[in-house]
Enzyme design. Structure first.
Site, PDB file in Angstrom:
ATOM      1  N   GLU A  16     -17.070  43.536  -0.777  1.00 59.98           N
ATOM      2  CA  GLU A  16     -18.402  44.151  -0.812  1.00 59.98           C
ATOM      3  C   GLU A  16     -18.975  44.454   0.565  1.00 59.98           C
ATOM      4  O   GLU A  16     -20.184  44.599   0.719  1.00 59.98           O
ATOM      5  CB  GLU A  16     -19.318  43.277  -1.664  1.00 59.98           C
ATOM      6  CG  GLU A  16     -18.826  43.322  -3.103  1.00 59.98           C
ATOM      7  CD  GLU A  16     -19.623  42.504  -4.090  1.00 59.98           C
ATOM      8  OE1 GLU A  16     -19.972  41.362  -3.753  1.00 59.98           O
ATOM      9  OE2 GLU A  16     -19.869  43.014  -5.190  1.00 59.98           O
ATOM     10  N   LYS A  17     -18.110  44.577   1.556  1.00 63.36           N
ATOM     11  CA  LYS A  17     -18.651  44.753   2.915  1.00 63.36           C
ATOM     12  C   LYS A  17     -19.379  46.071   3.097  1.00 63.36           C
ATOM     13  O   LYS A  17     -20.212  46.194   3.982  1.00 63.36           O
ATOM     14  CB  LYS A  17     -17.574  44.542   3.972  1.00 63.36           C
ATOM     15  CG  LYS A  17     -16.420  45.510   3.983  1.00 63.36           C
ATOM     16  CD  LYS A  17     -15.515  45.159   5.174  1.00 63.36           C
ATOM     17  CE  LYS A  17     -14.356  46.098   5.350  1.00 63.36           C
ATOM     18  NZ  LYS A  17     -13.268  45.811   4.398  1.00 63.36           N
ATOM     19  N   HIS A  23     -21.100  47.468   0.505  1.00 60.79           N
ATOM     20  CA  HIS A  23     -22.162  47.573  -0.510  1.00 60.79           C
ATOM     21  C   HIS A  23     -23.505  47.593   0.215  1.00 60.79           C
ATOM     22  O   HIS A  23     -23.699  46.860   1.184  1.00 60.79           O
ATOM     23  CB  HIS A  23     -22.092  46.371  -1.450  1.00 60.79           C
ATOM     24  CG  HIS A  23     -22.886  46.540  -2.715  1.00 60.79           C
ATOM     25  ND1 HIS A  23     -24.262  46.493  -2.730  1.00 60.79           N
ATOM     26  CD2 HIS A  23     -22.492  46.760  -3.991  1.00 60.79           C
ATOM     27  CE1 HIS A  23     -24.676  46.668  -3.990  1.00 60.79           C
ATOM     28  NE2 HIS A  23     -23.621  46.839  -4.768  1.00 60.79           N
ATOM     29  N   CYS A  61      -5.741  31.588 -23.777  1.00 60.75           N
ATOM     30  CA  CYS A  61      -4.924  30.395 -23.531  1.00 60.75           C
ATOM     31  C   CYS A  61      -4.788  29.585 -24.821  1.00 60.75           C
ATOM     32  O   CYS A  61      -5.489  29.829 -25.792  1.00 60.75           O
ATOM     33  CB  CYS A  61      -5.574  29.546 -22.428  1.00 60.75           C
ATOM     34  SG  CYS A  61      -6.971  28.584 -23.007  1.00 60.75           S
ATOM     35  N   GLU A  96     -30.557  42.345 -10.144  1.00 62.20           N
ATOM     36  CA  GLU A  96     -29.861  43.002  -9.037  1.00 62.20           C
ATOM     37  C   GLU A  96     -30.090  44.498  -9.133  1.00 62.20           C
ATOM     38  O   GLU A  96     -30.181  45.059 -10.229  1.00 62.20           O
ATOM     39  CB  GLU A  96     -28.347  42.785  -9.120  1.00 62.20           C
ATOM     40  CG  GLU A  96     -27.854  41.381  -8.947  1.00 62.20           C
ATOM     41  CD  GLU A  96     -26.327  41.314  -9.106  1.00 62.20           C
ATOM     42  OE1 GLU A  96     -25.654  42.347  -8.960  1.00 62.20           O
ATOM     43  OE2 GLU A  96     -25.834  40.217  -9.399  1.00 62.20           O
ATOM     44  N   CYS A 100     -10.417  35.007 -22.928  1.00 67.54           N
ATOM     45  CA  CYS A 100      -9.265  34.186 -22.529  1.00 67.54           C
ATOM     46  C   CYS A 100      -8.388  33.954 -23.760  1.00 67.54           C
ATOM     47  O   CYS A 100      -8.900  33.780 -24.865  1.00 67.54           O
ATOM     48  CB  CYS A 100      -9.761  32.852 -21.963  1.00 67.54           C
ATOM     49  SG  CYS A 100      -8.435  31.712 -21.524  1.00 67.54           S
ATOM     50  N   ASN A 114     -22.770  34.094 -13.519  1.00 65.14           N
ATOM     51  CA  ASN A 114     -23.021  35.465 -13.093  1.00 65.14           C
ATOM     52  C   ASN A 114     -22.296  36.436 -14.008  1.00 65.14           C
ATOM     53  O   ASN A 114     -21.090  36.306 -14.232  1.00 65.14           O
ATOM     54  CB  ASN A 114     -22.532  35.690 -11.657  1.00 65.14           C
ATOM     55  CG  ASN A 114     -23.071  36.984 -11.076  1.00 65.14           C
ATOM     56  OD1 ASN A 114     -24.277  37.138 -10.914  1.00 65.14           O
ATOM     57  ND2 ASN A 114     -22.199  37.930 -10.793  1.00 65.14           N
ATOM     58  N   GLU A 115     -23.049  37.359 -14.565  1.00 68.90           N
ATOM     59  CA  GLU A 115     -22.456  38.451 -15.348  1.00 68.90           C
ATOM     60  C   GLU A 115     -21.300  37.982 -16.238  1.00 68.90           C
ATOM     61  O   GLU A 115     -20.175  38.483 -16.134  1.00 68.90           O
ATOM     62  CB  GLU A 115     -21.993  39.565 -14.413  1.00 68.90           C
ATOM     63  CG  GLU A 115     -23.145  40.204 -13.670  1.00 68.90           C
ATOM     64  CD  GLU A 115     -22.801  41.533 -13.014  1.00 68.90           C
ATOM     65  OE1 GLU A 115     -21.624  41.736 -12.672  1.00 68.90           O
ATOM     66  OE2 GLU A 115     -23.713  42.357 -12.843  1.00 68.90           O
ATOM     67  N   TRP A 157     -18.486  50.051  -5.447  1.00 72.59           N
ATOM     68  CA  TRP A 157     -17.412  50.009  -6.444  1.00 72.59           C
ATOM     69  C   TRP A 157     -17.165  51.344  -7.131  1.00 72.59           C
ATOM     70  O   TRP A 157     -16.318  51.445  -8.008  1.00 72.59           O
ATOM     71  CB  TRP A 157     -17.683  48.920  -7.476  1.00 72.59           C
ATOM     72  CG  TRP A 157     -19.134  48.743  -7.862  1.00 72.59           C
ATOM     73  CD1 TRP A 157     -19.982  47.779  -7.388  1.00 72.59           C
ATOM     74  CD2 TRP A 157     -19.905  49.539  -8.770  1.00 72.59           C
ATOM     75  NE1 TRP A 157     -21.233  47.927  -7.953  1.00 72.59           N
ATOM     76  CE2 TRP A 157     -21.214  48.991  -8.802  1.00 72.59           C
ATOM     77  CE3 TRP A 157     -19.625  50.660  -9.557  1.00 72.59           C
ATOM     78  CZ2 TRP A 157     -22.240  49.547  -9.591  1.00 72.59           C
ATOM     79  CZ3 TRP A 157     -20.640  51.207 -10.333  1.00 72.59           C
ATOM     80  CH2 TRP A 157     -21.928  50.646 -10.345  1.00 72.59           C
ATOM     81  N   CYS A 205      -8.094  28.306 -26.133  1.00 71.93           N
ATOM     82  CA  CYS A 205      -8.938  29.334 -26.741  1.00 71.93           C
ATOM     83  C   CYS A 205      -8.365  29.776 -28.085  1.00 71.93           C
ATOM     84  O   CYS A 205      -9.102  30.068 -29.024  1.00 71.93           O
ATOM     85  CB  CYS A 205      -9.100  30.527 -25.793  1.00 71.93           C
ATOM     86  SG  CYS A 205     -10.178  30.127 -24.389  1.00 71.93           S
TER      87      CYS A 205
HETATM   88  C1  GLA Z   1     -22.559  42.715  -9.712  1.00 69.27           C
HETATM   89  C2  GLA Z   1     -22.452  41.277  -9.245  1.00 69.27           C
HETATM   90  C3  GLA Z   1     -22.820  41.084  -7.810  1.00 69.27           C
HETATM   91  C4  GLA Z   1     -22.284  42.198  -6.956  1.00 69.27           C
HETATM   92  C5  GLA Z   1     -22.782  43.513  -7.489  1.00 69.27           C
HETATM   93  C6  GLA Z   1     -22.375  44.701  -6.655  1.00 69.27           C
HETATM   94  O1  GLA Z   1     -23.743  43.047 -10.264  1.00 69.27           O
HETATM   95  O2  GLA Z   1     -23.227  40.416 -10.029  1.00 69.27           O
HETATM   96  O3  GLA Z   1     -22.307  39.850  -7.401  1.00 69.27           O
HETATM   97  O4  GLA Z   1     -20.893  42.152  -6.980  1.00 69.27           O
HETATM   98  O5  GLA Z   1     -22.240  43.692  -8.769  1.00 69.27           O
HETATM   99  O6  GLA Z   1     -22.907  45.889  -7.159  1.00 69.27           O
HETATM  100 ZN    ZN Z   2      -8.934  29.728 -22.486  1.00 65.92          ZN
END
Ligand code: GLA
Ligand code: ZN
Length: 688
Positions: free
Chosen positions: A367-368, A370, A160, A319, A158, A152-153, A327, A163
């Site tokens: 994220e409650k 969001h 360490c 998304e 890093c 994800n994203e 956020w 790395c």
């Molecule tokens: C990102 C993440 C999601 C979520 C959204 C909220 O895009 O990939 O998991 O946290 O932000 O906007």
């Molecule tokens: Zn590392």
């Protein structure tokens, strides 16, 4: 055809986290009822579920995920299955601390948060391989599976020891000898010469923070490592499920109010080559106070177009929010109509999906608050739910548009490494580099006029375009200069500007004058680049009009170009500011100063006319109504979108048919605040 291409119609749905609700079977049942009601056909699952999937090392629990697949199969729905590396289980960080990142000050992080694994750790790689393999083996043949959502994203770095070792190997592989390295990084400045490879450390505030070539290479290294990690992740997926495409969700960033661009930290141009389909997470700040809605829409359009351009094929919006995010400093809900408008804008620019974060709102933690399709009220009666439902119904009316492509004759040039170098160097005006903002200023002129643009990298083909817009070519490689020469020589029109041709691919200043190929193309030689203070302006006269300059005035010597505009004040009064040069069959323009949007508009008028770039469907463009077109073999689909709070008039050259209302549309129509029309037109009409 892969599984995703076989899907009829658009993907509608998004991140679904039943793993947060396993103790509430009532809620899980209700989720599917509500999904059906809101025309949701796709769920993205497992993004952060590793802790549930493998609660103890080697102990797996797939029952809840089997259930998701069963439920989606029973309604002919689709599953996008994520690999869970975006957030690892607690036991793993505890048992194998090497999976946790080390920051640039040498601190090893403890478990927590997400998107923070070490990309070199052999243990993490092995664990990722194992879980990915299990997911592929278990769900690879499942008929609901249409796409892999890898991690994800991806982002971050890093420092360490593992790395650092990779970094030394990467640098050594690139430069071979210490002498070549010292040359490339100009190491003799401040006694930075290397006498042994073991002295090589990553840039950091505790050590080297001013070696520009090193910084640039570090960015390249971080991109390479991220891509390498991704390649490692997809190995089992490609092996077991060759017909399931893979993607990872790219991001946009907004470092300051009013700035919105694809993420600048990773070279997505390079990364894109390893993806089967581009996907990205789209969170524009609608209804802000610093710009009109059409300005937010223009920047969002730019980001969509850049993601389209990475493959020049339909992409996915992985998304977006059905209402607000959580956020921001202030998190505004979308006003009535904006959800539909902003979602159709995704489709208009080439997305084959509208996916949300998330389907059911979380009960706790970060994220409650969001926005989500199903809120804490669990209601199908909320405004947000009904917006999603309405949009889902609308999407079903335009199924035939899925897969349709775009036709684009104008390209804007953007390279990640050029952007890194441009923002790195000291000197001139530090806050006024604004490379991407300049590109968007040019883009805006075309967006206002409904002329589509791609945003491409130097590695891509230039020859398919009539106009190439390439301002601020600060770092430019030899092969890019050759490509530009060829492009103009064979008839292309090229526009560049001040701040070009200054450094080589190691961020070393070019000596012996401006690079020869650029002199040939533009017929000029830039000299000093004057930096203007905030509020300081000089002037340029162009086509009998005066325009104000801001931030930068390039003083230049003309060799064999024609002068179209002059400076009218300061110590360079009377010297050339805007030039044009015939080069082979094409034309190259050079804009010496940073000028206003008004200038940009006037400047491109002649070019648009002579290249016949005007939108062939729109009679008279309205700057707050955007028209974007997708094509399939037989039809053109014109998306007409009103990004203003007032009713607007639009005039078309030909009548057409609105897919959303199923009505004939005459040449002149009114479009409501935030209104959308999707006008279908048989293609041979558009050819003349
Ligand atoms: C990102 C993440 C999601 C979520 C959204 C909220 O895009 O990939 O998991 O946290 O932000 O906007
Ligand atoms: Zn590392």
């Amino acid at each position: 055809m892969n599984k995703l291409e076989l899907v009829k119609g658009f993907l509608h749905g998004g991140d679904y986290n039943p793993d947060q609700w396993l103790k509430r079977p009532d809620i899980l049942d209700r989720d599917y009822q509500l999904m059906d009601q809101s025309k949701i056909n796709t769920v993205t699952v497992g993004v952060f579920a590793w802790g549930r999937l493998e609660p103890e090392e080697g102990v797996y629990d797939f029952a809840w995920l089997d259930d998701v697949f069963d439920k989606m199969n029973s309604r002919n729905g689709h599953v996008i299955l994520a690999t869970p590396s975006g957030a690892r289980p607690r036991w793993m960080s505890q048992k194998y601390p090497e999976v946790n990142r080390v920051d640039s000050e040498g601190r090893r992080h403890t478990h927590g948060f997400r998107h923070n694994h070490c990309y070199s750790s052999p243990i993490y790689r092995r664990k990722v391989h194992e879980i990915n393999m299990r997911l592929a083996e278990r769900y690879g043949d499942n008929s609901a599976l249409v796409l892999w959502h890898v991690s994800n994203e991806y982002s971050g770095e890093c420092y360490c020891p593992l790395c650092q070792q990779k970094w030394r190997e990467w640098v050594q592989h690139k430069y071979k000898t210490l002498e070549a390295l010292d040359d490339a990084w100009c190491s003799s400045v401040w006694s930075g010469l290397y006498s042994d490879w073991s002295q090589l450390l990553p840039p950091s505030l505790l050590g080297d923070s001013k070696v520009h070539g090193m910084d640039l290479d570090w960015h390249r290294f971080v991109s390479d490592m991220t891509i390498d990690f991704y390649q490692h992740e997809i190995q089992p997926l490609k092996k077991v499920t060759p017909n399931i495409p893979v993607t990872t969700n790219f991001m946009a960033e907004s470092l300051k109010e009013g700035q919105y661009t694809p993420l600048t930290g990773l070279d997505y141009g390079r990364f894109a080559k390893s993806l089967d389909i581009i996907s990205w997470d789209s969170y524009p700040s609608w209804h802000n106070r610093y710009e009109i809605t059409a300005e937010t829409a223009m920047k969002t359009a730019y980001v969509h177009d850049q993601f389209w351009s990475l493959k020049q094929q339909p992409f996915l919006v992985m998304e977006s929010t059905p209402s607000c995010v959580n956020w921001g400093q202030y998190n505004k809900a979308k006003q009535p109509g904006m959800h539909r408008l902003s979602s159709f804008q995704q489709i208009a620019h080439g997305s084959d999906s509208t996916l949300y974060f998330q389907i059911r709102q979380a009960q706790g933690n970060s994220e409650k608050y969001h926005g989500a399709v199903i809120g804490h009220d669990d209601s199908s009666d909320s405004r947000v739910f009904k917006d999603v439902q309405q949009y889902g119904q609308d999407l079903e009316k335009i199924v035939e548009v899925k897969g349709a492509i775009k036709r684009v004759r104008v390209a804007i040039l953007f390279d990640w490494d050029r952007n890194w170098a441009l923002n790195r160097g000291g000197g001139f005006g530090r806050p006024t580099r604004l490379g991407i903002q300049v590109l968007q200023k040019h883009y805006a002129n075309f967006w206002h006029k409904d002329i589509e643009c791609n945003v491409i990298t130097s590695d891509m083909d230039f020859s398919q375009y009539d106009l190439l817009i390439a301002p601020m070519l600060y770092l430019i490689r030899q092969d890019t200069m050759k490509k530009l020469q060829k492009f103009v020589q064979s008839g292309g029109t090229l526009v560049s500007s001040y701040f070009s041709g200054m450094v080589d691919s190691n961020d070393r200043v070019n000596l012996d004058g401006w690079p020869k190929p650029l002199q040939d193309i533009f017929g000029i030689e830039p000299k000093e680049l004057d930096t203007l203070l905030p509020g300081e302006h000089y002037h340029v006269s162009f086509n009998q009009k005066e325009y104000e300059t801001t931030d930068y005035d390039q003083i230049m010597k003309v060799k064999n170009a024609s002068v179209l505009g002059y400076y009218t004040d300061n110590f360079y009064v009377g010297t050339p500011a805007i030039t044009r040069h015939q080069y082979g069959k094409g034309t190259a323009y050079y804009i010496g100063a940073r000028l206003s949007a008004e200038f940009i508009e006037d400047f491109y008028d002649d070019i648009i006319q002579s290249l016949n770039l005007d939108n062939s469907f729109v009679e008279l463009s309205n700057p707050v109504v955007s028209v974007q077109t997708r094509y399939n073999e037989d039809y053109a689909y014109h998306f007409v979108m009103n990004f203003s709070e007032q009713v607007q008039m639009v005039n078309f050259r030909r009548p057409s048919f609105d897919l959303l209302t199923q009505r004939e549309v005459t040449k002149s129509v009114q479009i409501d605040k935030y209104g959308v029309m999707i006008l279908k037109e048989r293609q041979n009409n558009t050819l003349h």
